[in-house]
Enzyme design. Sequence first.
Site, PDB file in Angstrom:
ATOM      1  CG  HIS A 235      -0.611  -6.967   8.356  1.00  0.00           C
ATOM      2  ND1 HIS A 235      -0.342  -5.801   7.681  1.00  0.00           N
ATOM      3  CD2 HIS A 235       0.208  -6.980   9.433  1.00  0.00           C
ATOM      4  CE1 HIS A 235       0.604  -5.134   8.337  1.00  0.00           C
ATOM      5  NE2 HIS A 235       0.949  -5.826   9.401  1.00  0.00           N
TER       6      HIS A 235
ATOM      7  CG  HIS B 265       4.634  -4.063  -1.238  1.00  0.00           C
ATOM      8  ND1 HIS B 265       4.817  -3.728   0.095  1.00  0.00           N
ATOM      9  CD2 HIS B 265       5.456  -3.254  -1.940  1.00  0.00           C
ATOM     10  CE1 HIS B 265       5.702  -2.752   0.178  1.00  0.00           C
ATOM     11  NE2 HIS B 265       6.115  -2.449  -1.041  1.00  0.00           N
TER      12      HIS B 265
HETATM   13  P1  5GP Z   1       8.150  -0.012  -0.687  1.00  0.00           P
HETATM   14  O1  5GP Z   1       9.241   1.003  -0.724  1.00  0.00           O
HETATM   15  O2  5GP Z   1       7.570  -0.210   0.690  1.00  0.00           O
HETATM   16  O3  5GP Z   1       8.566  -1.303  -1.345  1.00  0.00           O
HETATM   17  O4  5GP Z   1       7.029   0.540  -1.652  1.00  0.00           O
HETATM   18  C1  5GP Z   1       5.827   1.070  -1.235  1.00  0.00           C
HETATM   19  C2  5GP Z   1       5.153   1.592  -2.469  1.00  0.00           C
HETATM   20  O5  5GP Z   1       3.834   1.935  -2.136  1.00  0.00           O
HETATM   21  C3  5GP Z   1       5.809   2.830  -3.070  1.00  0.00           C
HETATM   22  O6  5GP Z   1       6.261   2.554  -4.387  1.00  0.00           O
HETATM   23  C4  5GP Z   1       4.699   3.878  -3.035  1.00  0.00           C
HETATM   24  O7  5GP Z   1       4.681   4.679  -4.194  1.00  0.00           O
HETATM   25  C5  5GP Z   1       3.450   3.039  -2.916  1.00  0.00           C
HETATM   26  N1  5GP Z   1       2.363   3.704  -2.212  1.00  0.00           N
HETATM   27  C6  5GP Z   1       2.477   4.404  -1.057  1.00  0.00           C
HETATM   28  N2  5GP Z   1       1.262   4.862  -0.671  1.00  0.00           N
HETATM   29  C7  5GP Z   1       0.381   4.427  -1.621  1.00  0.00           C
HETATM   30  C8  5GP Z   1      -1.039   4.585  -1.777  1.00  0.00           C
HETATM   31  O8  5GP Z   1      -1.738   5.202  -0.976  1.00  0.00           O
HETATM   32  N3  5GP Z   1      -1.588   4.017  -2.879  1.00  0.00           N
HETATM   33  C9  5GP Z   1      -0.863   3.308  -3.792  1.00  0.00           C
HETATM   34  N4  5GP Z   1      -1.513   2.807  -4.845  1.00  0.00           N
HETATM   35  N5  5GP Z   1       0.474   3.148  -3.665  1.00  0.00           N
HETATM   36  C10 5GP Z   1       1.085   3.694  -2.589  1.00  0.00           C
HETATM   37 ZN    ZN Z   2      -1.350  -4.786   6.273  1.00  0.00          ZN
END
Ligand code: 5GP
Ligand code: ZN
Length: 118
Positions: free
Chosen positions: A47, A100
Amino acid sequence: MSTDCLFCKIVAGEISSEQVYSDEHVVVFKDINQKAAVHLLIVPREHIISLNELDERHDGLMAYMMRLLPKIAKEQGLDQGFRTVINTGPGGGQVVFHLHIHLLGGAGLSGVGFSRAV
Ligand code: 5GP
Ligand code: ZN
């Protein structure tokens, strides 16, 4: 592990995901909201909130993930190339606060082709 972190729960298998790869350092699964034909998230098991929280202890992990990206892309058939995105902090569009890397490619990827300005 952070108990209130969505991606920690996915890494631990407490929340299901469509995994395409996993090893002792990372888990790779499909983004729930696919922005292109291939849209994966490379998530370290540790994390780490964002790029802002990295220190020198993470150098090996970050290099490992960089070198893993083209391997995963190749496995996904992205022989013409791929895009990587790391959103950092609310101002960078980050909504899940566990570091990520987005890996995107294939049909539907925006800005690809002769019309691309930069
Ligand atoms: P960020 O905007 O933080 O870079 O992207 C987070 C990503 O996580 C988003 O593209 C969103 O669609 C994805 N995401 C959010 N919740 C979930 C989930 O429960 N499962 C999966 N596989 N992706 C998720
Ligand atoms: Zn985490």
